[in-house]
Design an enzyme around this catalytic site. Structure first.
Site, PDB file in Angstrom:
ATOM      1  N   HIS A   1     -10.619 -53.444   3.911  1.00 39.76           N
ATOM      2  CA  HIS A   1     -11.994 -53.447   3.398  1.00 39.76           C
ATOM      3  C   HIS A   1     -12.944 -54.277   4.246  1.00 39.76           C
ATOM      4  O   HIS A   1     -14.131 -54.328   3.958  1.00 39.76           O
ATOM      5  CB  HIS A   1     -12.007 -53.900   1.930  1.00 39.76           C
TER       6      HIS A   1
ATOM      7  N   SER B   1     -12.366 -47.893   6.391  1.00 39.12           N
ATOM      8  CA  SER B   1     -11.364 -46.934   6.848  1.00 39.12           C
ATOM      9  C   SER B   1     -11.719 -46.384   8.223  1.00 39.12           C
ATOM     10  O   SER B   1     -12.895 -46.242   8.560  1.00 39.12           O
ATOM     11  CB  SER B   1     -11.282 -45.765   5.861  1.00 39.12           C
TER      12      SER B   1
ATOM     13  N   LYS C   1     -10.656 -36.316  -4.102  1.00 34.50           N
ATOM     14  CA  LYS C   1      -9.799 -35.753  -3.054  1.00 34.50           C
ATOM     15  C   LYS C   1      -8.368 -36.290  -3.179  1.00 34.50           C
ATOM     16  O   LYS C   1      -7.398 -35.535  -3.056  1.00 34.50           O
ATOM     17  CB  LYS C   1     -10.391 -36.113  -1.682  1.00 34.50           C
ATOM     18  N   ASP C   2      -8.238 -37.590  -3.427  1.00 38.64           N
ATOM     19  CA  ASP C   2      -6.910 -38.167  -3.601  1.00 38.64           C
ATOM     20  C   ASP C   2      -6.237 -37.630  -4.856  1.00 38.64           C
ATOM     21  O   ASP C   2      -5.009 -37.510  -4.902  1.00 38.64           O
ATOM     22  CB  ASP C   2      -6.995 -39.697  -3.688  1.00 38.64           C
TER      23      ASP C   2
ATOM     24  N   GLU D   1      20.909 -43.804   4.170  1.00 36.81           N
ATOM     25  CA  GLU D   1      20.032 -42.773   3.629  1.00 36.81           C
ATOM     26  C   GLU D   1      19.239 -42.143   4.770  1.00 36.81           C
ATOM     27  O   GLU D   1      19.035 -42.752   5.819  1.00 36.81           O
ATOM     28  CB  GLU D   1      19.079 -43.398   2.605  1.00 36.81           C
TER      29      GLU D   1
END
Lengths: 429, 288
Positions: A219, A223, A247-248, A291
């Site tokens: 922040h 972004s 959108k998310d 894994e």
């Protein structure tokens, strides 16, 4: 917020005013995901994965806490309590499958998040302090996932723990004492299981703490975006809410569809059958593998088959495996190109896609038997991995001639920067 | 400076791993890619087995599970435990409460004599788990030529393609094929072991448990108990023991996925609506 055009939080009613003066939580939310956080207007779906990773962390903590209510970290009963969860606990199978597949999907999301960072050089100034805690989060995730995989106390849990802690035995002189100290014994047993459980419970909260640093640092500059051009005016931005929450939200839906398809219809597809056999120190599985999300690093570990001068092969493998992740810490200083986005870096882009193919090959090779020709493939792919980050990237970034960048984010979206400002509707405030 | 150091480090790791590669390539070129072994050439992946529980719409065939349970009880249970399955779980196989109580009472489970406190046995209760045929692993090993019979509760999840594996293994006993003994004259099945092409090292300690058709007598109205039928039924039963919640899981999955699909479609339109005002009017995107 450091953005000059970020909208100041204005409490609208008495309660909010009261709160804002004493505990400015609404102000924090406004600044984090509201109109106080202006975001570049051109983010693609590749910018969804941060939110999804956060979702995964929360989901893992919730399902994990429920599982811990029914599980007992004792070598005598750990396997049986896991089956108790699967059979007798109400919706226990859902909790366990969601947690196990949740770990896999957490890694899927985080790998995509990291690869996005590679392509768009999200690590570059002024975002180095977002990237570095990000790599720390990845390392903590690996430790957490490794210890979590030991808890069901199946064959792969036990032998995976033995192999991975055995890596510390490769350290000269102090290796074996360290290994014994870490395990609380000469082989994984109750002491190791107990401390792995304790740390597996603790580390997710450490991760949550580093995530706060990661977002806090995000922040400050805001972004990044697909053009790599920094925000110039308010017209380049949209408030996080409602644009990116919407959108998310859609991205989260798509993610959940895939994730839940695994949980409900193929919950064991990403696991290994041997982990449904109770741990047995006297019986070694034919193939010991971690894994799937550790495969690239496991392939690098196994690629070193003979001593390199005075360095034993095993130590070389361990060094390379750790170096393979540690090298990410240095990316901001290895890649000196002033251009961020891979879209405008023709030469870099070619090597980026070679790296993706190389990673895909390492993902495959980490799960194969240690025999030819797989060993030779993994040696070539390992060589490229190191050459890419440490040799190719610094050289490419200094010799490459980047394509011309758009003037601004708005120009890249609308074709021109003129009629941009009126496009922001008043409703967005 | 940091980049110079980086390049040197990168070259160090690359040279070290290529050193290993060169060595491996030299060995491969002079000595070949590793020896063929009988296990590598003649081991077979389990044959495909079709069961009513396959596929995302599959459900258990209760009659088949009952037959499989009968095969387990009359054949497998002599050596193999089923320790994670409780007798009460048989309710899912269509038995009623009285039948389960009677079934439970037919087993003797370890208990404590209420008068003397000494270890004894008592008739089972529905809350008991299936008793183990051996008191401990030492006894299991001693009775089975040192090969401990694995617990069967999870066997179909503990093997690759486990349901098919159980069926193939039970029907895969034979003598070693002629090609095998020709190609690998040194291959032998030691006394006490049995050749089975579905077992990873080809020699399994378990003697063929299903030796003849009709070994188990099915109740009237069921298919003929051929070896293949018995193996299929017990594979179905062990699929159930490994995951009794299988059908419930899929049913819940349809409901949850249906809801999430609906919510995702809504989220898509919500996103479209929110973004409509700020989307570029013409596709004048300058990309790349």
């Amino acid at each position: 917020m450091s953005f000059p055009w970020a909208r100041e939080y204005q409490p609208t009613n008495g309660l909010m005013k009261f709160l804002d003066e004493r505990l400015p939580l609404p102000r924090l939310i406004h600044g984090a995901i509201g109109a106080g956080y202006p975001v570049p207007r051109n983010l693609s779906y590749m910018w969804n994965f941060g939110v999804l990773a956060g979702f995964c962390l929360v989901m893992q903590i919730i399902t994990g806490v429920v599982l811990a209510m029914h599980y007992a970290p004792n070598a005598l009963v750990a396997f049986a309590t896991t089956e108790h969860i699967m059979r007798d606990v109400n919706w226990g199978w859902l909790m366990r499958y969601a947690h196990a597949n949740g770990a896999s999907f957490f890694f899927v999301v985080v790998y995509l998040h990291i690869f996005r960072g590679f392509f768009y050089s999200s690590y570059k100034a002024p975002r180095e302090m977002i990237w570095l805690p990000g790599v720390v989060i990845f390392l903590l995730m690996m430790a957490t996932a490794f210890m979590g995989y030991v808890l069901p106390w199946g064959q792969m849990s036990f032998w995976g723990a033995k192999v991975i802690t055995g890596l510390f035995g490769a350290i000269p002189l102090v290796g074996e004492p360290i290994q014994v100290w870490l395990l609380g014994g000469f082989a994984p047993d109750n002491a190791a299981l107990n401390r792995f459980f304790s740390l597996h419970f603790l580390l997710p909260f450490v991760i949550a703490g580093v995530v706060i640093l990661h977002i806090w640092a995000l922040h400050i500059p805001g972004s990044s975006n697909p053009t790599g051009v920094e925000i110039k005016t308010e017209a380049d931005t949209l408030p996080f809410h409602p644009y990116y929450t919407a959108k998310d939200g859609f991205g989260l839906g798509v993610f959940l569809l895939l994730f839940l398809a695994f949980v409900f219809f193929m919950p064991n597809a990403l696991g290994h059958p041997d982990n449904y056999i109770e741990a047995n120190p006297l019986s070694t599985p034919a193939l010991i593998v971690p894994e799937w999300y550790f495969y690239p690093f496991y392939a690098i570990l196994r690629a070193f088959t003979i001593d390199f001068f005075f360095i034993p092969a095993k130590l070389m493998g361990v060094l390379a495996m750790f170096a393979a992740i540690l090298v990410w810490f240095f990316l901001p200083w290895l890649d000196k190109s002033p251009v961020r986005s891979g879209h405008y870096r023709p030469l870099f882009r070619i090597f980026f896609w070679i790296l993706m193919v190389d990673m895909a090959a390492l993902f495959w090779l980490g799960g194969t038997h240690a025999e030819e020709p797989y060993i030779m493939f993994s040696q070539l792919t390992t060589a490229y991995y190191f050459l890419h980050f440490l040799v190719i990237l610094p050289i490419v970034s200094s010799i490459e001639k980047p394509k011309p960048l758009p003037y601004s984010i708005t120009e890249s979206v609308l074709g021109s920067d003129k009629d941009a400002s009126p496009a922001i509707p008043a409703a967005a405030n | 400076m940091i980049r110079l150091f980086g390049i040197l480090t990168g070259l160090f790791f690359a040279v070290a791993v290529l050193w290993s590669f060169g060595n491996g390539a030299f060995v491969a070129a002079t000595e070949g890619m590793g020896e063929e072994t009988a296990e590598k050439v003649f081991y077979e992946h389990p044959e495909k087995l079709e069961l009513p529980s396959d596929g995302i719409f599959g459900t258990f065939d209760v009659a088949q599970l009952q037959r499989g349970y009968q095969v387990y009880k009359e054949v497998c249970a002599a050596c193999h435990s089923l320790k994670f399955v409780a007798i009460r779980d048989l309710a899912q196989l269509g038995y009623d409460e009285g039948q389960i109580k009677a079934e439970a009472a037919s087993f003797q489970v370890p208990g404590i004599d209420p008068n003397t406190g000494e270890a004894t046995t008592r008739p089972g209760l529905p809350t008991d788990y299936f008793p183990s045929p051996y008191a401990n692993t030492v006894m299991a090993a001693a009775a089975n030529n040192n090969a401990i019979p694995p617990d069967l509760s999870l066997i179909t999840k503990a093997r690759d393609d486990g349901t098919a594996y159980v069926h193939s293994l039970l029907t895969g006993y034979s003598s070693p094929p002629a090609e095998l003994t020709q190609q690998f004259p040194n291959f032998s099945t030691p006394p006490g072991l049995n050749f089975n092409r579905y077992f990873p090292n080809l020699n399994i300690a378990m003697a063929p448990p299903l030796a003849a058709d009709g070994q188990v007598t099915y109740a009237p109205g069921n298919p003929d108990p051929t070896i293949d039928q018995m193996a299929t039924d017990v594979a179905a039963f062990l699929t159930w023991t490994a995951e009794p919640t299988l059908v419930k899981r899929r049913q819940a999955g349809f409901a949850v996925l249906g809801f999430v699909l609906f919510a995702t479609i809504l989220a898509y339109f919500a996103k479209q609506q929110v973004w409509a005002a700020v989307k570029p009017k013409k596709a004048a995107k300058a990309k790349d």
